[in-house]
Write an enzyme that holds these catalytic residues in place. Structure first.
Site, mmCIF file in Angstrom:
data_model
loop_
_atom_site.group_PDB
_atom_site.id
_atom_site.type_symbol
_atom_site.label_atom_id
_atom_site.label_comp_id
_atom_site.label_asym_id
_atom_site.label_seq_id
_atom_site.Cartn_x
_atom_site.Cartn_y
_atom_site.Cartn_z
ATOM 1 N N SER A 26 37.333 38.782 43.895
ATOM 2 C CA SER A 26 38.343 39.722 44.369
ATOM 3 C C SER A 26 38.511 39.579 45.881
ATOM 4 O O SER A 26 37.614 39.906 46.657
ATOM 5 C CB SER A 26 37.883 41.142 44.016
ATOM 6 O OG SER A 26 38.756 42.072 44.566
ATOM 7 N N HIS A 51 41.425 36.836 42.456
ATOM 8 C CA HIS A 51 41.956 38.160 42.096
ATOM 9 C C HIS A 51 42.522 38.816 43.355
ATOM 10 O O HIS A 51 41.819 38.988 44.349
ATOM 11 C CB HIS A 51 40.801 38.990 41.528
ATOM 12 C CG HIS A 51 41.164 40.344 41.011
ATOM 13 N ND1 HIS A 51 41.691 40.555 39.762
ATOM 14 C CD2 HIS A 51 41.048 41.566 41.574
ATOM 15 C CE1 HIS A 51 41.881 41.853 39.570
ATOM 16 N NE2 HIS A 51 41.507 42.496 40.659
ATOM 17 N N ASP A 193 36.849 44.757 35.555
ATOM 18 C CA ASP A 193 37.047 44.846 37.007
ATOM 19 C C ASP A 193 36.362 46.112 37.522
ATOM 20 O O ASP A 193 36.682 47.212 37.073
ATOM 21 C CB ASP A 193 38.553 44.896 37.303
ATOM 22 C CG ASP A 193 38.866 44.822 38.796
ATOM 23 O OD1 ASP A 193 37.944 44.588 39.606
ATOM 24 O OD2 ASP A 193 40.056 44.993 39.142
HETATM 25 C C1 DX5 Z 1 38.839 47.865 42.474
HETATM 26 C C2 DX5 Z 1 39.295 46.458 42.634
HETATM 27 C C3 DX5 Z 1 38.274 45.414 42.470
HETATM 28 C C4 DX5 Z 1 37.104 45.509 43.386
HETATM 29 C C5 DX5 Z 1 35.844 45.517 42.577
HETATM 30 O O1 DX5 Z 1 39.969 48.692 42.411
HETATM 31 O O2 DX5 Z 1 40.294 46.205 41.665
HETATM 32 O O3 DX5 Z 1 38.893 44.162 42.499
HETATM 33 O O4 DX5 Z 1 37.137 44.565 44.359
HETATM 34 O O5 DX5 Z 1 34.715 45.072 43.231
HETATM 35 P P1 DX5 Z 1 33.276 45.805 43.263
HETATM 36 O O6 DX5 Z 1 33.362 47.084 42.467
HETATM 37 O O7 DX5 Z 1 32.270 44.848 42.682
HETATM 38 O O8 DX5 Z 1 33.028 46.070 44.696
HETATM 39 ZN ZN ZN Z 2 41.337 44.553 40.819
#
Ligand code: DX5
Ligand code: ZN
Length: 241
Positions: A26, A51, A193
């Site tokens: 992401s 992403h 996600d």
């Molecule tokens: C949340 C986003 C994600 C986020 C998740 O709204 O869509 O893409 O980056 O990453 P984490 O929870 O692992 O930090």
């Molecule tokens: Zn996302």
């Protein structure tokens, strides 16, 4: 199952989504001041897609990644790009997002009154279409759309911010989706996600997920772990399901 002509024509282009394990880091969690370097490092590290979270400050209380950045990401990588639209009235931005370069465009069903038209717009450009469901959104509420999408992205946290804790009951929805998919011979990919750690990957994979968005819990660990080790760890966790 009824398929639109766009869906039939694009089957080959969407085949990458059928891979048994896909890790999509992401980019909102990357070092945005060195994004080009991070993208190159993620490619080398074995990322399968990138992403891109688009947020409008209304549907979620955060602002993130817009058209111009998306265009630059498109120019900077050969990897498929999955765009996660967390915006009210996605109809107003979908054309620009698609033109900027999305291989997979994921919408939240609550954000539109005309999901069928939106899915058709996405497919008309050749991109794959996905639907994201928040922790409190039921599988039943999107069931009629399932034959028309290439991905269901199960949000394992409330959308909008990185670094949140997993909402555990969301994993049951993966099982529910996998059972529906099998019972009706559908082909959509199930993604997760939010808080996607190795442990979550392993649990989600055993429920039927094959697409994993890697944020601060899985890829951008902030503890010195390099991307190669992190992505390899997620892929191994998927195999240990
Ligand atoms: C949340 C986003 C994600 C986020 C998740 O709204 O869509 O893409 O980056 O990453 P984490 O929870 O692992 O930090
Ligand atoms: Zn996302």
């Amino acid at each position: 199952m009824m398929q639109s002509s766009e869906m039939q024509a694009n089957g080959r282009r969407w085949r990458w989504l059928q891979n048994p394990c896909l890790v999509s880091p992401s980019l909102m969690c990357a070092d945005l001041l060195r994004l080009g370097e991070d993208i190159k490092a993620l490619e080398v590290a074995g990322a399968d897609a990138l992403h891109v979270d688009v947020m409008d400050g209304h549907y979620v209380d955060n602002l993130a990644l817009g058209y111009d950045l998306l265009k630059q990401v498109r120019d900077a990588t050969h990897l498929p790009i999955d765009v996660h639209l967390m915006v009210e009235h996605p109809e107003s931005c979908i054309e620009r997002v698609l033109a900027a370069g999305a291989d997979l465009c994921i919408i939240h069903s609550e954000t539109t009154r005309t999901p069928l038209r939106l899915l058709r717009t996405i497919h008309a450009t050749g991109a794959a279409a996905g639907i994201a469901i928040n922790p409190a959104t039921t599988v039943e509420s999107i069931e009629l759309l399932l034959p028309l999408v290439q991905m269901v992205l199960v949000m394992t946290v409330e959308p909008g911010f990185a670094g949140q804790r997993l909402v555990g009951f969301t994993l049951e929805k993966i099982e529910q989706l996998a059972a529906l998919r099998a019972s009706k011979s559908m082909q959509f990919t199930i993604g997760v996600d939010g808080a996607v750690s190795q442990e979550v990957v392993s649990n989600a994979a055993s429920c039927g997920a094959t697409f994993f968005v890697g944020g601060t819990s899985g890829v951008f660990l902030g503890d010195g772990t390099d991307f190669t080790t992190a992505i390899k760890g997620l892929k191994q966790a998927a195999k240990q399901r």
